[in-house]
Design an enzyme around this catalytic site. Structure first.
Site, PDB file in Angstrom:
ATOM      1  N   ASP A   1      -9.958  -8.571   8.718  1.00 42.81           N
ATOM      2  CA  ASP A   1     -11.375  -8.818   8.422  1.00 42.81           C
ATOM      3  C   ASP A   1     -11.738 -10.261   8.747  1.00 42.81           C
ATOM      4  OD1 ASP A   1     -11.279  -6.216   7.358  1.00 42.81           O
ATOM      5  OD2 ASP A   1     -12.681  -6.720   5.741  1.00 42.81           O
TER       6      ASP A   1
ATOM      7  N   ASP B   1      -1.071 -17.861   3.954  1.00 44.76           N
ATOM      8  CA  ASP B   1      -2.178 -18.759   3.587  1.00 44.76           C
ATOM      9  C   ASP B   1      -2.454 -19.768   4.700  1.00 44.76           C
ATOM     10  OD1 ASP B   1       0.358 -19.616   2.865  1.00 44.76           O
ATOM     11  OD2 ASP B   1      -0.205 -20.367   0.886  1.00 44.76           O
TER      12      ASP B   1
ATOM     13  N   LYS C   1       5.233 -14.374   3.500  1.00 42.95           N
ATOM     14  CA  LYS C   1       4.980 -15.274   2.360  1.00 42.95           C
ATOM     15  C   LYS C   1       6.305 -15.427   1.624  1.00 42.95           C
ATOM     16  CE  LYS C   1       2.452 -17.715  -0.455  1.00 42.95           C
ATOM     17  NZ  LYS C   1       1.994 -19.069  -0.067  1.00 42.95           N
TER      18      LYS C   1
ATOM     19  N   TYR D   1       0.824  -1.208   0.000  1.00 44.19           N
ATOM     20  CA  TYR D   1       0.000   0.000   0.000  1.00 44.19           C
ATOM     21  C   TYR D   1       0.863   1.267   0.000  1.00 44.19           C
ATOM     22  CZ  TYR D   1      -3.877  -3.083   1.532  1.00 44.19           C
ATOM     23  OH  TYR D   1      -4.819  -4.069   1.651  1.00 44.19           O
TER      24      TYR D   1
ATOM     25  N   ASP E   1      -4.269  -6.216   6.717  1.00 40.76           N
ATOM     26  CA  ASP E   1      -5.588  -5.736   6.311  1.00 40.76           C
ATOM     27  C   ASP E   1      -6.531  -6.910   6.090  1.00 40.76           C
ATOM     28  OD1 ASP E   1      -7.627  -4.117   5.452  1.00 40.76           O
ATOM     29  OD2 ASP E   1      -6.755  -3.677   3.487  1.00 40.76           O
TER      30      ASP E   1
HETATM   31 MG    MG Z   1      -9.631  -3.419   5.485  1.00 45.03          MG
END
Ligand code: MG
Ligand code: NAI
Length: 357
Positions: free
Chosen positions: A250, A222, A189, A139, A246
């Protein structure tokens, strides 16, 4: 109100969609929690977000960082409108502020409250924290579009991972793990991405040497996604890059009842600096304007804010009142399977706080 010692100078950015609804439900709760200690809240409401973007062409003013810096902390709702490109608002406000203020980490605690239903078995008692690097990674905003409009458009998105930024996030996460269970999982990763994530592994292992009381494991993202659902109790503090933090946040929110339950704090790693506290969720346009958004994520973000300002008692009062209200399903909003409105849940939290005084 004049400035005084016993005041919290709070900048409030309600934003878009359910943002203003959950912020309006949260402010009285923070005020009530601080009033017990004789502390008042001095509010500055900032009209930053989608409407401002449509009116003035920018979601926030150019001196936004200075304005924020004149306060003790910021409570932020959410941004995002269906009639404005998402990146204009998310970048133009919250990601922009995180970078301008160099808010190094995003702390995302996930706690399952008794009485709150979840879609995951064995989520009772889940209590973990994701420490998300907040300024770089995928990001960082580096890249571009080549051959635009030719039919051979090429999107280039460059991830940036720097030692300095990894180190400061790692120190923050290890210190937090030391105050909690002493367990930290680094999420990377490195099997498929051969440059940035191996650097993370190496730097975080170096930082771990400073924290002999914390045990560290490295988990591929993963595998972590599966483990978070299958064995959430095996997790305490997770340290992750901007993108992985991020996404995992969730997922982790589902363990606590969903997006309406997940708070966050964007903070620098030096003490005394201004942080931005916000629910993990976005503007939820599908339910905005109906008065049914769950305000708990915002309230718990407020508790993080109070705690970081040193108002530990007030923070505990907010959390305890939220927990007490949530035990009763008649206070649950629609996302939790209930029928309560945002205002009803907020009133219930205020009543619980009154009862426990
Ligand atoms: Mg988010
Ligand atoms: P979202 O988090 O807004 O909504 C996802 C789902 O969770 C929806 O079904 C929504 O109804 C539900 N939900 C979210 N908050 C809730 C609450 N307080 N109570 C009950 N249910 C709730 O994510 P989505 O739909 O991907 O994004 C919507 C907009 O928000 C987009 O414009 C997006 O860019 C923006 N966004 C902004 C963020 C921020 O301001 N920090 C973070 C994430 C998304």
């Amino acid at each position: 109100m004049s400035q005084s010692e016993a005041a919290v100078r709070l900048a409030v950015i309600p934003g878009d969609g359910v943002g203003p609804e959950v912020v309006a439900a949260t402010i009285p709760v923070l005020e009530a929690a601080l009033a017990v200690d004789g502390i008042v809240v001095e509010l500055t409401e900032l009209d930053w977000g989608g409407e401002r973007y449509l009116r003035e062409g920018a979601a926030m003013p150019t001196d936004a960082a200075d304005i924020v810096g004149q306060h003790d902390a910021v409570l932020f709702g959410a941004v995002g409108r269906t009639d404005v490109p998402d990146d204009e608002l998310v970048w133009g406000l919250i990601i922009g502020l995180r970078q301008q203020l160099d808010l190094a980490v995003n702390i995302r605690p996930v706690r399952a409250f008794p009485g709150v239903p979840t879609k995951v078995r064995d989520s009772d008692g889940v209590d973990l924290v994701i420490v998300r690097e907040n300024t770089e990674g995928e990001y960082v905003g580096a890249g571009g579009l080549a051959h635009a409009g030719t039919g051979h458009d090429l999107g280039i998105e460059v991830a940036v991972h720097s030692r300095r930024v990894i180190e400061r996030a790692a120190h923050h996460a290890f210190a937090l793990a030391g105050r909690r269970s002493g367990r930290l999982a680094l999420v990377t990763k490195s099997n498929a991405m051969r440059h940035g994530y191996p650097l993370w592994d190496r730097v975080v292992r170096e930082v771990s040497e400073h924290y002999p009381d914390v045990t560290m494991e490295v988990v591929l993202v993963d595998a972590m996604a599966a483990r978070m659902i299958q064995a959430p109790h095996s997790l305490d503090v997770l340290l992750a890059s901007n993108l992985f933090g991020d996404i995992l946040a969730d997922l982790a929110a589902v363990l606590a009842g969903g997006m309406g339950m997940a708070p966050s704090a964007n903070v620098r790693t030096d003490p005394g600096s201004v942080g931005i506290y916000e629910p993990v969720h976005g503007s939820a346009p599908d339910i905005a304007g109906k008065g049914i958004a769950n305000p708990v994520a915002c309230m718990l973000s407020g508790a993080l804010l109070l705690e970081d300002l040193g108002h530990v008692g007030a923070a505990a009062r907010v959390r305890d009142a939220v927990a007490a209200a949530l035990v009763d399903p008649s206070h649950h909003t629609a996302d939790l399977g209930g029928h309560a409105t945002t205002a009803e849940l907020s009133s219930a939290v205020l009543r619980k706080m009154e009862m426990h005084r």
